[in-house]
Design an enzyme around this catalytic site. Structure first.
Site, mmCIF file in Angstrom:
data_model
loop_
_atom_site.group_PDB
_atom_site.id
_atom_site.type_symbol
_atom_site.label_atom_id
_atom_site.label_comp_id
_atom_site.label_asym_id
_atom_site.label_seq_id
_atom_site.Cartn_x
_atom_site.Cartn_y
_atom_site.Cartn_z
ATOM 1 N N CYS A 151 -6.075 -93.625 65.434
ATOM 2 C CA CYS A 151 -5.459 -94.306 64.290
ATOM 3 C C CYS A 151 -6.249 -95.508 63.783
ATOM 4 O O CYS A 151 -6.032 -95.957 62.656
ATOM 5 C CB CYS A 151 -4.043 -94.743 64.645
ATOM 6 S SG CYS A 151 -2.900 -93.373 64.946
ATOM 7 N N HIS A 184 -1.488 -101.161 60.565
ATOM 8 C CA HIS A 184 -1.351 -99.726 60.804
ATOM 9 C C HIS A 184 0.122 -99.363 60.716
ATOM 10 O O HIS A 184 0.974 -100.013 61.330
ATOM 11 C CB HIS A 184 -1.910 -99.383 62.185
ATOM 12 C CG HIS A 184 -1.611 -97.993 62.634
ATOM 13 N ND1 HIS A 184 -1.852 -96.888 61.853
ATOM 14 C CD2 HIS A 184 -1.064 -97.521 63.794
ATOM 15 C CE1 HIS A 184 -1.493 -95.790 62.504
ATOM 16 N NE2 HIS A 184 -1.009 -96.155 63.681
ATOM 17 N N ASN A 234 3.329 -91.832 59.740
ATOM 18 C CA ASN A 234 2.086 -92.287 60.357
ATOM 19 C C ASN A 234 0.966 -91.302 60.018
ATOM 20 O O ASN A 234 0.901 -90.211 60.577
ATOM 21 C CB ASN A 234 2.282 -92.392 61.873
ATOM 22 C CG ASN A 234 1.047 -92.904 62.595
ATOM 23 O OD1 ASN A 234 -0.030 -93.012 62.023
ATOM 24 N ND2 ASN A 234 1.205 -93.220 63.876
#
Length: 362
Positions: free
Chosen positions: A157, A295, A325
């Protein structure tokens, strides 16, 4: 194009034209053919997930696929009173190579940079079309950027932020004068659709930025990168990688280890620590930061990081409730959307914290 500054837990400032793509539409709205559908069973979703378009997963009690109501989503991961969480799935005939091309092409046009003059292409992703050759070389040939060096960065990520850091370093050391940096994922191709604890959280997406050398104090001002490898086994996608070759598992069939509470704790510590260190190193206080773009994993993590850093909630940009996400694409897409919505203005100072499997953080 917008003059901004950023700190990557990352700090960012400068002329950074940005574009985005999510839900298969550059405006961010759903075209008529992609309006919400309800997938009632596991079998239905698995049957339809490879068809062109978008599958939206209903999260109400009657939905056998998720198997729970939306209280679980709202309480633990997704903010707001939503009746379902929508996970955007890439069109079946759309490889991961296509969206980065669209975004990079638009980026270069916004920056007024000819593809023939591009010197570096970096793609941050963990969901490659191919391991060999790399993803970035495919983007290079599609753009016609024959002079450009091309490589991928995979830190899950955090891949976009790490890609941004490495590209920035090559510009600062004079190796290249400009770079196209992409954050993109086709994570749905590697999803375990039977795991409700994971499948409702993730989506696909892509965004790009162009970096250019300048004598001004702008662009990526500073970063702090790190990895909490003691906890690397808390987030594992089994089925991606060479260790699974010839083990009787079809490629793309995965099972996920996702230890939420442990990941939460370490993500908050890693991100907030990186933010505090990079602010101090660059001589800024948290009050100097105009927008925090973290994030987009879940709201609880973002709130906890902001609280530990001392950043007010009204300065934190959030879009996880809309897209889920998107792994390496989250910060890139959020940055674009923040610019589009007027959160980011000329000379803004941004703080971009992130974390990912490994457990990498910045």
């Amino acid at each position: 194009s917008s003059t901004v500054s950023a700190i990557s837990g990352c700090i960012f400032s400068g002329s950074v034209p940005v574009t985005q793509e999510y839900f298969g539409n550059p405006t961010g709205t759903l075209p008529e053919k992609m309006q919400p559908e309800i997938a009632l069973t596991v079998e239905d979703v698995l049957k339809r997930k490879d068809q062109p378009g978008v599958v939206l997963v209903d999260a109400r009690p009657h939905n056998e696929y998720v198997g729970d109501d939306d209280i679980w989503l709202r309480k633990g991961h997704i903010p707001g009173a939503i009746s379902f969480h929508w996970a955007r799935l890439m069109e079946a005939d759309n490889t991961h190579q296509f969206k980065p091309f669209e975004q990079a092409k638009a980026e270069l046009a916004a920056a007024g940079l000819d593809p023939a003059d591009v010197e570096l292409i970096v793609i941050g992703t963990c969901s490659f079309d191919d391991q060999v050759p790399n993803q970035a070389s495919g983007l290079q040939v599609r753009l016609g950027a024959k002079r450009a060096a091309a490589y991928d960065v995979n830190t899950a990520c955090t891949s976009f932020l790490y890609a941004l850091s490495t590209a920035n370093a090559l510009i600062r050391t004079g190796v290249v004068k400009n770079a196209v940096v992409v954050g993109g994922e086709l994570i749905s191709a590697f999803m375990d659709w039977h795991n409700r604890g994971v499948c409702v959280l993730f989506g696909d997406g892509c965004a790009a930025v162009v970096l250019e050398a300048t004598d001004k104090v702008e662009g990526l001002l500073g970063e702090k990168l790190g990895c909490d490898s003691d906890a690397r086994d808390t987030l594992v996608v089994k089925g991606m990688g060479g260790r699974y070759v010839n083990q009787g598992r079809p490629y793309g069939e995965t099972s996920w280890i996702f230890e939420g509470p442990e990941i939460f704790k370490r993500a908050v510590l890693g991100m907030s620590g990186a933010c505090a260190e990079v602010l101090a190193t660059q001589g800024y206080k948290v009050d100097d930061v105009d927008v925090v773009i973290p994030h987009q994993a879940n709201l609880r993590i973002m709130d906890a990081v902001a609280k530990r850093v001392g950043a007010p909630a009204e300065r934190m940009f959030v879009n996880v409730h809309k897209y889920g996400n998107m792994s390496a694409a989250t910060v890139a897409v959020a940055l674009v959307e923040a610019i589009e919505e007027g959160w980011v203005k000329p000379n803004s100072l941004l703080l971009l914290p992130g974390f990912g499997a490994g457990l990498t953080w910045c």
